[in-house]
Design a protein around this motif. Sequence first.
Motif, PDB file in Angstrom:
ATOM      1  N   ILE A  41     -14.800   3.110   9.279  1.00  0.00           N
ATOM      2  CA  ILE A  41     -15.921   2.284   8.816  1.00  0.00           C
ATOM      3  C   ILE A  41     -15.606   1.715   7.433  1.00  0.00           C
ATOM      4  O   ILE A  41     -15.718   0.509   7.191  1.00  0.00           O
ATOM      5  CB  ILE A  41     -17.228   3.120   8.760  1.00  0.00           C
ATOM      6  N   VAL A  42     -15.185   2.578   6.531  1.00  0.00           N
ATOM      7  CA  VAL A  42     -14.936   2.115   5.157  1.00  0.00           C
ATOM      8  C   VAL A  42     -13.664   1.261   5.099  1.00  0.00           C
ATOM      9  O   VAL A  42     -13.651   0.204   4.464  1.00  0.00           O
ATOM     10  CB  VAL A  42     -14.859   3.306   4.176  1.00  0.00           C
ATOM     11  N   GLY A  43     -12.617   1.696   5.786  1.00  0.00           N
ATOM     12  CA  GLY A  43     -11.345   0.964   5.740  1.00  0.00           C
ATOM     13  C   GLY A  43     -11.460  -0.441   6.305  1.00  0.00           C
ATOM     14  O   GLY A  43     -10.956  -1.402   5.717  1.00  0.00           O
ATOM     15  N   THR A  44     -12.148  -0.590   7.443  1.00  0.00           N
ATOM     16  CA  THR A  44     -12.299  -1.938   7.996  1.00  0.00           C
ATOM     17  C   THR A  44     -13.273  -2.749   7.140  1.00  0.00           C
ATOM     18  O   THR A  44     -13.107  -3.958   6.992  1.00  0.00           O
ATOM     19  CB  THR A  44     -12.775  -1.923   9.467  1.00  0.00           C
ATOM     20  N   GLY A  70     -13.169   2.120 -11.256  1.00  0.00           N
ATOM     21  CA  GLY A  70     -13.235   1.005 -10.309  1.00  0.00           C
ATOM     22  C   GLY A  70     -14.464   0.981  -9.430  1.00  0.00           C
ATOM     23  O   GLY A  70     -14.694   0.008  -8.731  1.00  0.00           O
ATOM     24  N   LEU A  71     -15.245   2.066  -9.460  1.00  0.00           N
ATOM     25  CA  LEU A  71     -16.462   2.090  -8.644  1.00  0.00           C
ATOM     26  C   LEU A  71     -17.694   1.948  -9.521  1.00  0.00           C
ATOM     27  O   LEU A  71     -17.649   2.232 -10.717  1.00  0.00           O
ATOM     28  CB  LEU A  71     -16.566   3.418  -7.882  1.00  0.00           C
ATOM     29  N   GLN A 115      -9.985   6.139   1.417  1.00  0.00           N
ATOM     30  CA  GLN A 115     -10.152   4.681   1.473  1.00  0.00           C
ATOM     31  C   GLN A 115     -10.940   4.172   0.267  1.00  0.00           C
ATOM     32  O   GLN A 115     -10.632   3.121  -0.293  1.00  0.00           O
ATOM     33  CB  GLN A 115     -10.866   4.272   2.778  1.00  0.00           C
ATOM     34  N   ILE A 116     -11.961   4.919  -0.151  1.00  0.00           N
ATOM     35  CA  ILE A 116     -12.792   4.474  -1.275  1.00  0.00           C
ATOM     36  C   ILE A 116     -12.004   4.548  -2.588  1.00  0.00           C
ATOM     37  O   ILE A 116     -11.952   3.597  -3.366  1.00  0.00           O
ATOM     38  CB  ILE A 116     -14.077   5.339  -1.365  1.00  0.00           C
ATOM     39  N   VAL A 117     -11.372   5.692  -2.796  1.00  0.00           N
ATOM     40  CA  VAL A 117     -10.728   5.958  -4.082  1.00  0.00           C
ATOM     41  C   VAL A 117      -9.348   5.303  -4.187  1.00  0.00           C
ATOM     42  O   VAL A 117      -8.990   4.751  -5.224  1.00  0.00           O
ATOM     43  CB  VAL A 117     -10.619   7.489  -4.288  1.00  0.00           C
ATOM     44  N   SER A 118      -8.583   5.359  -3.094  1.00  0.00           N
ATOM     45  CA  SER A 118      -7.218   4.842  -3.146  1.00  0.00           C
ATOM     46  C   SER A 118      -7.151   3.336  -2.934  1.00  0.00           C
ATOM     47  O   SER A 118      -6.133   2.722  -3.231  1.00  0.00           O
ATOM     48  CB  SER A 118      -6.339   5.518  -2.082  1.00  0.00           C
ATOM     49  N   HIS A 119      -8.204   2.763  -2.368  1.00  0.00           N
ATOM     50  CA  HIS A 119      -8.133   1.329  -2.067  1.00  0.00           C
ATOM     51  C   HIS A 119      -9.317   0.528  -2.613  1.00  0.00           C
ATOM     52  O   HIS A 119      -9.128  -0.325  -3.477  1.00  0.00           O
ATOM     53  CB  HIS A 119      -7.948   1.124  -0.564  1.00  0.00           C
ATOM     54  N   ALA A 120     -10.540   0.803  -2.124  1.00  0.00           N
ATOM     55  CA  ALA A 120     -11.681  -0.027  -2.550  1.00  0.00           C
ATOM     56  C   ALA A 120     -11.742  -0.133  -4.071  1.00  0.00           C
ATOM     57  O   ALA A 120     -11.883  -1.215  -4.633  1.00  0.00           O
ATOM     58  CB  ALA A 120     -12.985   0.551  -2.001  1.00  0.00           C
ATOM     59  N   ALA A 121     -11.585   1.005  -4.735  1.00  0.00           N
ATOM     60  CA  ALA A 121     -11.726   1.043  -6.190  1.00  0.00           C
ATOM     61  C   ALA A 121     -10.567   0.363  -6.914  1.00  0.00           C
ATOM     62  O   ALA A 121     -10.663   0.055  -8.096  1.00  0.00           O
ATOM     63  CB  ALA A 121     -11.833   2.503  -6.647  1.00  0.00           C
ATOM     64  N   SER A 147       0.847  -1.194   0.000  1.00  0.00           N
ATOM     65  CA  SER A 147       0.000   0.000   0.000  1.00  0.00           C
ATOM     66  C   SER A 147       0.879   1.238   0.000  1.00  0.00           C
ATOM     67  O   SER A 147       1.667   1.447   0.923  1.00  0.00           O
ATOM     68  CB  SER A 147      -0.873  -0.039   1.256  1.00  0.00           C
ATOM     69  N   VAL A 148       0.766   2.038  -1.028  1.00  0.00           N
ATOM     70  CA  VAL A 148       1.602   3.236  -1.131  1.00  0.00           C
ATOM     71  C   VAL A 148       1.093   4.393  -0.260  1.00  0.00           C
ATOM     72  O   VAL A 148       1.879   5.023   0.438  1.00  0.00           O
ATOM     73  CB  VAL A 148       1.782   3.648  -2.612  1.00  0.00           C
ATOM     74  N   PRO A 149      -0.230   4.693  -0.262  1.00  0.00           N
ATOM     75  CA  PRO A 149      -0.696   5.766   0.633  1.00  0.00           C
ATOM     76  C   PRO A 149      -0.421   5.385   2.093  1.00  0.00           C
ATOM     77  O   PRO A 149      -0.776   4.296   2.527  1.00  0.00           O
ATOM     78  CB  PRO A 149      -2.199   5.843   0.359  1.00  0.00           C
ATOM     79  N   VAL A 150       0.214   6.265   2.817  1.00  0.00           N
ATOM     80  CA  VAL A 150       0.664   5.931   4.167  1.00  0.00           C
ATOM     81  C   VAL A 150      -0.518   5.671   5.115  1.00  0.00           C
ATOM     82  O   VAL A 150      -1.442   6.466   5.179  1.00  0.00           O
ATOM     83  CB  VAL A 150       1.572   7.065   4.706  1.00  0.00           C
ATOM     84  N   ALA A 151      -0.471   4.549   5.783  1.00  0.00           N
ATOM     85  CA  ALA A 151      -1.384   4.143   6.876  1.00  0.00           C
ATOM     86  C   ALA A 151      -2.698   3.515   6.421  1.00  0.00           C
ATOM     87  O   ALA A 151      -3.404   2.926   7.240  1.00  0.00           O
ATOM     88  CB  ALA A 151      -1.661   5.295   7.844  1.00  0.00           C
TER      89      ALA A 151
END
Lengths: 359, 335
Positions: free
Chosen positions: B77-80, B156-157, B107-113, A131-135
């Motif tokens: 909430i979204v991250g977990t 991605g969404l 969390q939505i844009v950088s990860h979920a998607a 994961s590049v974005p920190v945390a």
Amino acid sequence: MPKKAVFKGTIEYLQILNEKGRLDERLMPSLTKNDVIRMYELMVFSRKLDDKLLALQRQGKIGTFAQVKGQEACQVGSCYAMKQEDWMFPAFRETAAFLTRGLPAEMIIETIAGDERGNKIPEDVNCFTYSVPVAGQILHAVGFAWGFKLRKERKAAVVFFGDGATSKGDFHEGLNFAGVFKIPIVFICQNNQYAISVPREKQTASETIAQKALAYGIDGIQVDGNDLFAVFKATQEALKNAKDGKGAKLIECVTYRLGDHTTADDASKYRTKKEVEEWSKKDPIVRIKKYLESKKYWKKEDEEKLLKKVEERINEAVEKAEKIGMPTREDMFKYMYKEMPWYLKEQLEEVKDAGNGSK
Amino acid sequence: MITQHMLDKIQDYKMAKLNIVEALNLALNQEMEKDDSVLVLGEDVGIDGGVFRVTEGLYKKFGKDRVIDTPLAEPGIVGTSIGLAVNGFKPVAEIQFSGFIYSAFDQIVSHAARIRNRSRGRFTCPLVVRAPYSGGIKALEHHSESMENIFVHTPGLKVVIPSTPSDAKGLLISAIRDPDPVIFYEPKRIYRAIKEEVNEKEYTIPIGKAKVAKEGSDVTLISWGAMVRECLEAAEKVEASCEVIDIRTLKPLDIDAIIDSVKKTGRVVIVHEAPKTSGFGAEITALINEKALLNLQAPVKRVTGFDTIFPYAKMESAYLPDERIEKGIREVLEF
């Protein structure tokens, strides 16, 4: 009414093998000779892979990456304490952690060379992608480990991040959720003293990072992050407690990044040579080698044999990573959704006669 | 003689009069009954049943491990939920108001998607993020915006917005079963404004399919969410035969339904509450230009919210599309 203390907390520091090679036998975790040799080999492999990657990057063959040099004990020690069924969540500097968990080195190289296929973690390797974005990954790990608890599985997650990440909201929310829901997770903060150029004391006025755990109702401990045995022991205990339903733990590994932040960074702008030299004396690999030699577990021939084996394996990995060749343009589109929607098909169709598109 | 087949048929059409809140609640109930991996997470979704009562009764029925009152932290909430989704659960995360979703945007844009693509399909994120959105209830600041397009713009969404109780139920069930992350925005202004017969049996409405809410031949009105009803009302007030398309899914958009209608009418008014600049109306306009320019009898007209901050309660009605819709229709008819 007289005022009274409503909270008291202390943070312990754990060191088992110090930089002078002195071992506290009473604290030594139960590790066989072979365990220690295996961990040593993993650390050496990681260091040599780092060196090789740096050379390839300087030749322009691969892209920017973050060296793990100096932090090998944090990653090998903690991942070696994990069971196969546990899950590891990396940040972006976890080469040694990935290797310990069994990710083939060629996949690490593929990713750094700019190919997402390196992130397609094999089914039997329980690691999440980096994961590049920190945390951000801290919350994913908490959610994933929450799933173990909900399914009543005896498993735990281990998540890595740096000192910089502890300034971010996702770190605090992750620890808070883990505390509230008693989630089986181990938080490993590799406090390597710098978030790129910003030193640890500018990230937080808190005396230790470990003490932040106490505010979330979870355990915290500070360990010598360059002491393989201390990291192993702290993680092993934390994993056991997590699986026994006793909740999460934050382990602050005090360590040092011996290299630059990434290959695009020049650490000499913000760190003195002297400081780097001082920390080099605490090198985690040198320390374990001394230990092995003092125990008569390791001879010159063993070292030579290992270095030869490592070099061969790394060259083989580089070759394999090169052989994978170019991805197709379709790969860019294919993994956006399970089913490709019409507009992606249309965009792909528009360039179907234009070849692969890579320059 | 009554056969089992006939009984099934009768069962198939067992109807109840429900509003959108009740229809969403029924959808959650049925999916949670059917699939143990469906979880509901959010602020006040458990004991309280949600501030709009969408999750009412679920906590009692499914327990604290499946209907989870979380700490007050949207990224948490979204991250977990992302972690749970990657681990095989189907979390339905509620953000209490869409105006508070921005701290979870990362969390939505950088990860979920990105998880499916980043891992070349090794990991997936079958997550639903529900949130009440849009104006019309004279709420506090941050409770009335329509910023759905920021998610449409994110690769991605999927983005779904129902406008009727039956659609709300069928689309939410589809969203929960979808293998990819879905942003599910609920027009809270009409949460309780419309009651209609809703099939009590479980059913799905496919994501990516628009609905012709009213057939017509002179002009096509394209909208979603609470503005569909405004379009239907405007259609009654003008001396023309209006076709009203409720797109229901913004991403992936049912472009065929739009182009079919444009070919029939040659005139288009797009109505949305979101600000005009770079709103989803701009995308629809561009698609019509690309695919049916020569069928147009007039430039596509957008009737939208303004490029201003959504005002406090006193001026709310001055922001939302109102008679401006009828004016827009006349404008394209008279072009």
